[in-house]
Design an enzyme around this catalytic site. Structure first.
Site, PDB file in Angstrom:
ATOM      1  N   SER A 171       1.337  -0.704   0.167  1.00  0.00           N
ATOM      2  CA  SER A 171      -0.100   0.050   0.322  1.00  0.00           C
ATOM      3  C   SER A 171       0.916   1.179  -0.169  1.00  0.00           C
ATOM      4  O   SER A 171       2.314   1.176   0.447  1.00  0.00           O
ATOM      5  CB  SER A 171      -0.680   0.168   1.427  1.00  0.00           C
ATOM      6  OG  SER A 171      -1.605   1.086   1.719  1.00  0.00           O
ATOM      7  N   TYR A 206      -3.931  -0.280  10.046  1.00  0.00           N
ATOM      8  CA  TYR A 206      -3.266  -1.018   8.157  1.00  0.00           C
ATOM      9  C   TYR A 206      -2.328  -0.268   7.420  1.00  0.00           C
ATOM     10  O   TYR A 206      -1.871  -1.068   6.920  1.00  0.00           O
ATOM     11  CB  TYR A 206      -4.829   0.270   7.610  1.00  0.00           C
ATOM     12  CG  TYR A 206      -4.507  -0.468   6.097  1.00  0.00           C
ATOM     13  CD1 TYR A 206      -4.152   0.524   5.379  1.00  0.00           C
ATOM     14  CD2 TYR A 206      -5.816  -1.244   5.229  1.00  0.00           C
ATOM     15  CE1 TYR A 206      -3.941   0.071   3.762  1.00  0.00           C
ATOM     16  CE2 TYR A 206      -6.213  -1.282   4.470  1.00  0.00           C
ATOM     17  CZ  TYR A 206      -4.601  -1.094   2.652  1.00  0.00           C
ATOM     18  OH  TYR A 206      -5.084  -0.950   2.010  1.00  0.00           O
TER      19      TYR A 206
HETATM   20  C1  GCO Z   1      -7.285   4.828   3.172  1.00  0.00           C
HETATM   21  C2  GCO Z   1      -7.437   4.440   2.216  1.00  0.00           C
HETATM   22  C3  GCO Z   1      -5.573   3.749   2.134  1.00  0.00           C
HETATM   23  C4  GCO Z   1      -5.791   2.815   0.464  1.00  0.00           C
HETATM   24  C5  GCO Z   1      -4.770   2.492  -0.432  1.00  0.00           C
HETATM   25  C6  GCO Z   1      -3.625   3.125  -0.568  1.00  0.00           C
HETATM   26  O1  GCO Z   1      -7.782   4.898   4.534  1.00  0.00           O
HETATM   27  O2  GCO Z   1      -6.432   5.893   3.030  1.00  0.00           O
HETATM   28  O3  GCO Z   1      -7.964   3.015   2.497  1.00  0.00           O
HETATM   29  O4  GCO Z   1      -5.193   2.865   2.896  1.00  0.00           O
HETATM   30  O5  GCO Z   1      -6.395   1.731   0.032  1.00  0.00           O
HETATM   31  O6  GCO Z   1      -4.160   1.447   0.825  1.00  0.00           O
HETATM   32  O7  GCO Z   1      -2.736   2.345  -0.597  1.00  0.00           O
END
Ligand code: GCO
Length: 255
Positions: free
Chosen positions: A146, A159
């Site tokens: 990501s 995340y």
């Molecule tokens: C967020 C998004 C990001 C994208 C992705 C970017 O909430 O900023 O969900 O996490 O999905 O991961 O690369």
């Protein structure tokens, strides 16, 4: 340069979280390049629907309905594949969830759920795949990273931590498995038009930020990951190890 080096005929790819979104797009793209597909999801009905759609395109599809956060389910799924004589040549660790909340309001249980789904699953499934790839002397592992593997955004700490872990897990896999003919790499999607991001697309301010912050001045489409996925799944990348290829419209390349 012929297309043969990108040909996946005779190869089988397991794509986790592939009943929809980025995983489904990648599965369809690998299938178009000739691979048989092991589809994975936790919703059997949605998985069957996606499998039917791929089979309608002539794709050889196996359905593997298991929760990527459950080690017993993962082990049972690999045992079933072993029993069916299905060898995984290509593993795409795509399954992932998002959970947006400031850390001071974040329950530890929610932190753990994101880490388990987005990072630990890639280790457990990667380990089980590698155990079977090593004796064959070849294999491809593609982890879905990501933008947050490189840069943080407020309110998505678990995340971000998980995807930072994916960056280094990809290198750890390289350290231990490259000598066995396994190429482990990652794809780093930018802001893509997926269900996970639907709320962000609808948010006028956030949408304006993404469009303004991205040199390509637009969100990415899931199918725009396919070329990179086929490259990393094919013989064309046999000397590529431990890399993340960002498919992000240039977002990480500029301030
Ligand atoms: C967020 C998004 C990001 C994208 C992705 C970017 O909430 O900023 O969900 O996490 O999905 O991961 O690369």
């Amino acid at each position: 340069m012929g297309g043969a080096m990108f040909d996946l005929a005779g190869r089988t790819a397991l794509v986790t979280g592939s009943s929809r979104g980025l995983g489904r797009a990648i599965a369809e793209g690998l299938a178009d390049a000739g691979a048989a597909i092991v589809l994975n999801g936790v919703d059997a009905a949605r998985l069957a629907e996606t499998a039917a759609a791929l089979r309608a395109r002539g794709v050889v599809v196996h359905e593997a309905c298991f929760d990527v956060t459950s080690e017993p389910e993962i082990l049972a799924a690999f045992a079933r594949l072993d029993g069916q004589g299905i060898e995984i040549d290509i593993l795409v660790n795509n399954a992932g969830i998002q959970f947006r909340r400031p850390m001071v309001e974040l329950d530890t249980a929610d932190w753990r759920r994101v880490i388990e789904t987005n990072l630990t699953s890639a280790f457990v499934i990667g380990r089980e795949a590698a155990k079977r790839m090593i004796p064959r002397g070849r294999g491809k592992i593609i982890n879905i990273a990501s933008l947050t593997s490189e840069a943080a955004r407020a309110t998505v700490a678990p995340y971000t931590a998980a995807k930072g872990g994916i960056r280094m897990l990809t290198r750890a896999m390289t350290a231990e498995w490259a000598a066995h003919g396994i190429q482990a790499n990652a794809i780093g999607p930018g802001y893509m038009l997926t269900q996970m991001n639907a709320a962000l697309v609808k948010d006028e301010a956030f949408n304006a930020w993404v469009v303004g912050r991205t040199p390509a001045r637009r969100w990415g489409r899931p199918e725009e990951l396919i070329g990179t996925a086929v490259f990393l799944a094919s013989a064309a990348s046999d000397y590529v190890n431990g890399q993340i290829i960002y498919v992000d419209g240039g977002m990480l390349a500029v301030l």
